[in-house]
Design a protein around this motif. Structure first.
Motif, PDB file in Angstrom:
ATOM      1  N   VAL A   1      44.404  11.276  12.249  1.00 26.29           N
ATOM      2  CA  VAL A   1      43.489  10.209  12.657  1.00 26.29           C
ATOM      3  C   VAL A   1      44.274   9.075  13.319  1.00 26.29           C
ATOM      4  CG1 VAL A   1      41.785   8.561  11.841  1.00 26.29           C
ATOM      5  CG2 VAL A   1      41.916  10.806  10.810  1.00 26.29           C
ATOM      6  N   VAL A   2      45.435   8.758  12.736  1.00 26.37           N
ATOM      7  CA  VAL A   2      46.276   7.716  13.318  1.00 26.37           C
ATOM      8  C   VAL A   2      46.775   8.165  14.690  1.00 26.37           C
ATOM      9  CG1 VAL A   2      48.340   6.338  12.977  1.00 26.37           C
ATOM     10  CG2 VAL A   2      46.949   6.978  11.021  1.00 26.37           C
TER      11      VAL A   2
ATOM     12  N   MET B   1      37.037  16.321   1.851  1.00 25.56           N
ATOM     13  CA  MET B   1      37.171  15.902   3.235  1.00 25.56           C
ATOM     14  C   MET B   1      36.715  17.009   4.174  1.00 25.56           C
ATOM     15  SD  MET B   1      40.431  13.967   4.648  1.00 25.56           S
ATOM     16  CE  MET B   1      40.408  13.246   6.259  1.00 25.56           C
TER      17      MET B   1
ATOM     18  N   VAL C   1      42.417   4.110   6.017  1.00 25.50           N
ATOM     19  CA  VAL C   1      43.214   4.707   7.102  1.00 25.50           C
ATOM     20  C   VAL C   1      42.369   4.788   8.377  1.00 25.50           C
ATOM     21  CG1 VAL C   1      44.285   6.841   7.904  1.00 25.50           C
ATOM     22  CG2 VAL C   1      44.797   5.983   5.640  1.00 25.50           C
TER      23      VAL C   1
ATOM     24  N   LEU D   1      49.270   0.834   7.189  1.00 25.12           N
ATOM     25  CA  LEU D   1      49.303   2.298   7.246  1.00 25.12           C
ATOM     26  C   LEU D   1      50.393   2.846   6.345  1.00 25.12           C
ATOM     27  CD1 LEU D   1      48.665   3.158  10.985  1.00 25.12           C
ATOM     28  CD2 LEU D   1      47.226   3.668   9.026  1.00 25.12           C
TER      29      LEU D   1
ATOM     30  N   GLN E   1      41.466  16.963  16.403  1.00 19.03           N
ATOM     31  CA  GLN E   1      42.092  17.538  15.214  1.00 19.03           C
ATOM     32  C   GLN E   1      42.252  19.046  15.341  1.00 19.03           C
ATOM     33  OE1 GLN E   1      39.582  15.782  12.189  1.00 19.03           O
ATOM     34  NE2 GLN E   1      41.183  14.367  11.613  1.00 19.03           N
TER      35      GLN E   1
ATOM     36  N   ALA F   1      41.058  17.041  -0.501  1.00 21.77           N
ATOM     37  CA  ALA F   1      41.091  17.899   0.685  1.00 21.77           C
ATOM     38  C   ALA F   1      39.783  18.661   0.815  1.00 21.77           C
ATOM     39  CB  ALA F   1      42.263  18.872   0.593  1.00 21.77           C
TER      40      ALA F   1
ATOM     41  N   TYR G   1      49.495  18.565   1.073  1.00 23.12           N
ATOM     42  CA  TYR G   1      50.183  18.161   2.305  1.00 23.12           C
ATOM     43  C   TYR G   1      49.234  18.256   3.490  1.00 23.12           C
ATOM     44  CZ  TYR G   1      54.318  17.812  -0.412  1.00 23.12           C
ATOM     45  OH  TYR G   1      55.209  17.403  -1.368  1.00 23.12           O
TER      46      TYR G   1
ATOM     47  N   ALA H   1      43.230   2.706  11.699  1.00 26.54           N
ATOM     48  CA  ALA H   1      43.453   3.464  12.932  1.00 26.54           C
ATOM     49  C   ALA H   1      42.498   2.991  14.022  1.00 26.54           C
ATOM     50  CB  ALA H   1      43.275   4.959  12.670  1.00 26.54           C
TER      51      ALA H   1
ATOM     52  N   VAL I   1      46.014  17.629   3.560  1.00 25.83           N
ATOM     53  CA  VAL I   1      45.084  16.500   3.662  1.00 25.83           C
ATOM     54  C   VAL I   1      45.811  15.251   4.163  1.00 25.83           C
ATOM     55  CG1 VAL I   1      45.204  15.607   1.302  1.00 25.83           C
ATOM     56  CG2 VAL I   1      43.107  15.432   2.562  1.00 25.83           C
ATOM     57  N   ILE I   2      47.079  15.121   3.796  1.00 26.76           N
ATOM     58  CA  ILE I   2      47.868  13.996   4.331  1.00 26.76           C
ATOM     59  C   ILE I   2      48.036  14.178   5.852  1.00 26.76           C
ATOM     60  CG2 ILE I   2      50.110  12.841   4.281  1.00 26.76           C
ATOM     61  CD1 ILE I   2      48.724  12.299   1.750  1.00 26.76           C
TER      62      ILE I   2
ATOM     63  N   LEU J   1      43.529  -0.164  15.650  1.00 28.95           N
ATOM     64  CA  LEU J   1      44.513  -0.011  16.728  1.00 28.95           C
ATOM     65  C   LEU J   1      43.807   0.145  18.071  1.00 28.95           C
ATOM     66  CD1 LEU J   1      47.048   2.472  15.088  1.00 28.95           C
ATOM     67  CD2 LEU J   1      47.324   0.027  15.424  1.00 28.95           C
TER      68      LEU J   1
ATOM     69  N   LEU K   1      36.729   4.979  16.834  1.00 30.07           N
ATOM     70  CA  LEU K   1      37.100   6.399  16.867  1.00 30.07           C
ATOM     71  C   LEU K   1      35.911   7.322  17.055  1.00 30.07           C
ATOM     72  CD1 LEU K   1      39.661   6.463  13.927  1.00 30.07           C
ATOM     73  CD2 LEU K   1      40.161   6.344  16.344  1.00 30.07           C
TER      74      LEU K   1
ATOM     75  N   PHE L   1      49.565   5.451   3.238  1.00 27.85           N
ATOM     76  CA  PHE L   1      50.097   6.805   3.090  1.00 27.85           C
ATOM     77  C   PHE L   1      50.943   6.925   1.834  1.00 27.85           C
ATOM     78  CE2 PHE L   1      48.716   7.349   7.433  1.00 27.85           C
ATOM     79  CZ  PHE L   1      48.246   8.643   7.389  1.00 27.85           C
TER      80      PHE L   1
ATOM     81  N   VAL M   1      45.987  15.690   7.820  1.00 24.99           N
ATOM     82  CA  VAL M   1      44.703  15.395   8.462  1.00 24.99           C
ATOM     83  C   VAL M   1      44.526  13.888   8.609  1.00 24.99           C
ATOM     84  CG1 VAL M   1      42.213  15.535   8.210  1.00 24.99           C
ATOM     85  CG2 VAL M   1      43.597  17.511   7.680  1.00 24.99           C
ATOM     86  N   LEU M   2      44.856  13.162   7.534  1.00 23.89           N
ATOM     87  CA  LEU M   2      44.758  11.695   7.602  1.00 23.89           C
ATOM     88  C   LEU M   2      45.661  11.162   8.706  1.00 23.89           C
ATOM     89  CD1 LEU M   2      44.692  10.228   3.994  1.00 23.89           C
ATOM     90  CD2 LEU M   2      42.912  10.207   5.702  1.00 23.89           C
ATOM     91  N   PHE M   3      46.853  11.758   8.802  1.00 22.49           N
ATOM     92  CA  PHE M   3      47.796  11.291   9.797  1.00 22.49           C
ATOM     93  C   PHE M   3      47.279  11.575  11.204  1.00 22.49           C
ATOM     94  CE2 PHE M   3      51.802  11.475  12.212  1.00 22.49           C
ATOM     95  CZ  PHE M   3      52.219  10.178  11.964  1.00 22.49           C
TER      96      PHE M   3
END
Lengths: 466, 441
Positions: free
Chosen positions: B421-422, A416, A363, A394, B86, A413, B412, A367, B414-415, A370, A78, A398, B417-419
């Motif tokens: 990435v996927v 991050m 995660v 995954l 992002q 958050a 929600y 990712a 931060v979730i 993949l 990534l 989550f 943001v993580l998502f």
């Protein structure tokens, strides 16, 4: 671990188990008692999730053998920023986990000094432990070999004691009486337990460097990963269930030394004190190792220009003293910030923060897996199996992240978001040094990178970064 | 948002800035701020200052690298592809969260005419209906309605500036003093909450840099226009909210879904209140319509560049990315149903805060990227230090505002943001293929 002799299945299993087993178990029964015995179900699910993740990392280990694992995955898959965030998440999880370990040590210390039950005093004691060990790590003194043996035995002894003799006084009806005391729905209770118990499996990513040292890796590594994780999970879950069957739920919820309480029920006061002593030593030993580790991770990251250079600066004992102190300040600050009515709930917050940091790295790694898989030359069937594993991993990640709860995600958050600032700042610093605007760092970069090599070897032994 | 070929003069540039920032955000906000108390005005002042600093920073960047000064370009060049992805994802997400807020505001003012809409269920159904209606309009050839946007901006200005100018006539300072801080939290917390919420009204301030290439005398005019435009908007906002709070008692204001209409009614009577409601509905609809159009375009560009799935770029016979529009409308409807609250105001607040948090992520990425991008420009060390200081202050503000959006939104977020990435890994961009570099807006 880096010897030329290849390891067989049994040896490999022992290594996987050893990497995972830590003092994570020691305070868990109290926190899970607050949820109820249904928490054991959550733990089982997390064990499955951990197996999926470990299996995935083990299989991907073939792609980048001998490198620093998850970081390399994410960087390759990534991009550099993702790689940085993985290192950052890992570093974050180490120091938050250290706070949790310091609190666990304080909890067992409070068995001897009841004054530490007071959350503020307990907090001060934990800060004292952190600074003491940080100073120790920067003094150039190293823990001698036999101390490692002592701490490992101290970790295993209480667990074996309870597993071996617990059945004598175990009362299964205690499990039935308090199935779900959390006040939430059954599903919420299981989710909470699943997130929290992941703390005990941290280190599972070390499975990805097992392929280098194993004989017949394609067959042995997955089996050893599954077996090793299974053994660790079984020991954890049986021990916790036993404690829950020995000590009434209300007492268990309140105590900060659940294993001592169980031992006391079995063999009286002396056993309780002995177990407390063992648990304290085990926590201190592990904390010491992880504090060293956190300094090394940051130092290595700074060597790769991912963290600010200050983290790479060493004192005359070759210890990354600034990195150690910055982390110690962060840990102390976090202890004050999360000050809770009880030691247990504060421990829970910190353990969950550590879980969040780890989940972040998982995660990102899954990712990037993949992406890497799309480029790889694996045969279709093997690849398809890995896609399935990635998908399940995954979903697990989550689910566990949501289970960490509002307060933890809130701090997560902010942490991050801060990673982008840290990265931007570090990158401009590098540019400035390249252009000669800022003076190059004090340390000779060559010697630093050499030390990093030895550092990464140590990390392999501690079972994390690699 | 579009900039014509002819070069713009200073007053025109100023209008572009005002048009970008001024939106229907003001129409429902006084009610949400009333729930905090008049202390929220201080929070608003902080936000205005921050908006000014950010706008100036971006105007400056726009002059140094006019072609690559959008949030996306700065994040991408400074931090990396993932960050760029992002930001695009966040921008798109932010627009539709903002559309949720816009739809709720429209329903709020409609309820002036149809009181039954105050009921959360009927209100929610109406909001969903509005979204689908406008989506349908955007999928046909009737897109000339998009031209209404410039008109609706003008319409917004009329009641707002009237209120800001003449509201002082019946202004009652007592009302402000009585409800200084009506939350149970500390003053600092209340200010931070207000700062996050009011940021919603300033989103778009970074767009000033897009105008740089179209300005007649960019070196002088762009920063000046940004400064004047942001100050004018800030003054209008602050004056207007102060007046509303000084005209309507706090408890009435808190439970109102049409605060501006209430204030005008207190000032000039019921007819005036009705006229303001009507204007508010039209203004909200106009802005909603143009944002639905923009959101479709962004997703389409992103899909063409391999950032979003390909179907976002598939056009129907009217040259509109119909499938993308349908999917987004579906998401907005879902969001509306999931976030339904007993009071319209609360739902509005939630949607606005989600939008703010997502935008804050983009700002933090872009600001952090600016550290690197500015370094690459080989400017003198002294100038770099000054810029770095400004950037650091802005970042600090972003963190304050992010914390102010509250634990719900943050977790929600931060979730999400993580998502992302996927999603990045699944998109063509993550694979390194595709023309992932977005052409700048």
């Amino acid at each position: 671990m880096h010897s030329d002799k290849k390891l067989n299945l049994l040896q490999l299993t022992v290594i996987v188990t050893g990497n995972m087993m830590g003092p994570g178990l020691f305070l868990m029964p109290s926190n899970l008692a607050a949820i109820g015995s249904v928490a054991i179900l959550g733990w089982v699910l997390t064990a499955v999730g951990a197996m999926i993740l470990a299996l995935m990392f083990a299989r991907l280990g073939f792609l980048y053998p001998g490198n620093s694992g998850l970081y390399t995955f994410s960087h390759q898959g990534l991009g550099r920023f993702a790689g940085f965030q993985v290192v950052y998440g890992y570093w974050f999880s180490i120091w938050t986990g250290n706070v949790a370990a310091a609190l666990a040590a304080t909890g067992y210390l409070s068995y001897f000094f009841p004054a530490l039950h007071d959350p503020f005093h307990g907090c001060l004691a934990a800060i004292g432990l952190i600074w003491l060990l940080s100073l120790f790590n920067s003094s150039g003194l190293r823990v001698i070999g036999w101390f490692q043996v002592v701490t490992t035995s101290c970790m295993l002894a209480p667990v074996l004691l309870i597993l071996g003799f617990g059945w004598m006084k175990a009362d299964p009806s205690r499990l039935m009486e308090a199935t779900n005391v959390s006040g939430g729905s059954l599903f919420d209770a299981i989710t909470d337990a699943a997130s929290l118990t992941l703390w005990t499996f941290i280190g599972l990513e070390s499975a990805c460097n097992a392929s280098v040292v194993s004989e017949n890796p394609r067959r042995n590594v997955p089996i050893a990963t599954l077996l090793g994780t299974g053994v660790a999970a079984a020991a954890y879950i049986l021990c916790t269930s036993m404690v829950m069957m020995l000590v009434p739920n209300e007492m268990l919820q309140e105590t900060s030394a659940p294993l001592s309480l169980a031992a006391k029920t079995l063999f009286g006061d002396l056993a309780g004190s002995l177990v407390s002593g063992c648990a304290f030593i085990a926590c201190i030993g592990s904390l010491n190792g992880w504090i060293m580790m956190q300094g090394l991770v940051a130092r290595m990251a700074a060597g790769d220009h991912l963290f600010p250079r200050i983290f790479a600066r060493v004192n005359r004992h070759q210890a990354p003293v600034f990195g150690l102190f910055i982390a110690a300040i962060l840990m102390s600050g976090m202890l004050f910030l999360t000050l809770s009515p009880t030691l247990n709930s504060q421990f829970q917050t910190m353990a969950l923060l550590c879980v969040f940091g780890t989940l972040l790295t998982y995660v990102y790694s899954v990712a990037s897996a993949l992406v890497i898989l799309r480029r790889s030359s694996f045969e279709t069937e093997y690849r398809r199996g890995l896609y399935l594993l990635a998908f399940m991993a995954l979903i697990y990640c989550f689910w566990a992240a949501l289970g960490a709860g509002k307060e933890v995600l809130y701090y997560g958050a902010v942490a991050m978001l801060f990673s982008a600032v840290l990265y931007g700042w570090t990158q401009q610093q590098e540019l400035a040094v390249q252009e000669g605007i800022e003076p190059p760092p004090d340390n000779n970069p060559d010697s630093a990178s050499k030390d990093d090599m030895s550092g990464s070897r140590m990390m392999g032994d501690a079972g994390g970064y690699q | 948002m579009t900039v014509s070929q002819a070069k713009l003069s200073l007053p025109q540039l100023t209008l572009v800035v005002i048009g970008n920032v001024l939106g229907p955000g003001l129409f429902l906000l006084p009610a949400n701020l009333a729930a905090l108390g008049s202390i929220s005005l201080i929070g608003w002042l902080f936000t205005a200052l921050f908006a000014l600093v950010m706008a100036l920073l971006f105007a400056r960047l726009g002059m140094i690298r006019p072609d690559r000064c959008s949030l996306y370009a700065l994040s991408c060049d400074g931090i990396g592809r993932l960050a760029g992805f992002q930001v695009v994802y966040g921008y798109w997400f932010g627009i539709w969260a903002s559309n949720v807020a816009g739809a709720v505001a429209t329903v709020g003012y409609l309820s002036w005419f149809f009181p039954s809409l105050s009921n959360p269920v009927t209100g929610c159904i109406t909001a969903v209906g509005i979204i689908w209606l406008l989506t349908m309009v955007n999928m046909t050839n009737l897109r000339f309605i998009g031209l209404f946007q410039s008109m609706t901006t003008g319409l917004t200005l009329i009641p707002v500036s009237c209120l800001a100018l003449f509201g002082w006539w019946k202004f009652d300072p007592e009302l402000l003093q009585q409800a200084y801080n009506v939350t149970e939290d500390s003053d600092l917390r209340a200010i931070i909450s207000a700062a996050s919420l009011t940021l919603w009204t300033f989103l778009g301030m970074e767009a000033a840099c897009n105008a740089a290439s179209a300005a007649k005398n960019p070196k002088r005019d762009v920063p000046l226009a940004t400064l004047i435009g942001t100050v004018i908007t800030a003054v209008i906002y602050l004056a207007c909210t102060t007046v509303v709070m000084g005209l309507v008692p706090n408890d009435v204001l808190q439970s109102s879904s049409a605060p501006m209409a209430l204030a005008v009614e207190a000032l000039l009577g019921t007819t005036a209140g009705t006229i303001v409601s009507l204007i508010a509905v039209i203004a909200c609809l106009g802005s909603l319509n143009s944002w639905i159009l923009t959101q479709g375009l962004i997703a389409r560009t992103a899909a063409r560049d391999g950032l979003f799935p390909a179907f976002f770029a598939r056009l129907n016979k009217n040259n509109v990315p119909a499938q993308g529009h349908m999917l987004t409308a579906l998401l907005v409807s879902l969001f509306l149903i999931v976030t339904v609250e007993p009071q319209l105001n609360e739902q509005f607040e939630k949607a606005a805060l989600v939008c703010v948090f997502v935008s804050l992520i983009s700002y933090v990425y872009a600001l952090s990227g600016s550290f690197v991008v500015l370094r690459q420009l080989h400017m003198s060390e002294e100038r770099y230090r000054i810029m770095a200081l400004i950037i650091s202050i802005s970042i600090f503000y972003c963190f304050m505002a992010a914390i102010g959006t509250g634990a719900d939104v943050l977790c929600y977020g931060v979730i999400a943001v993580l998502f992302s990435v996927v999603l990045f890994a699944c998109s063509g961009a993550g694979n390194g293929g595709g023309n992932w570099m977005l052409s700048d807006k």
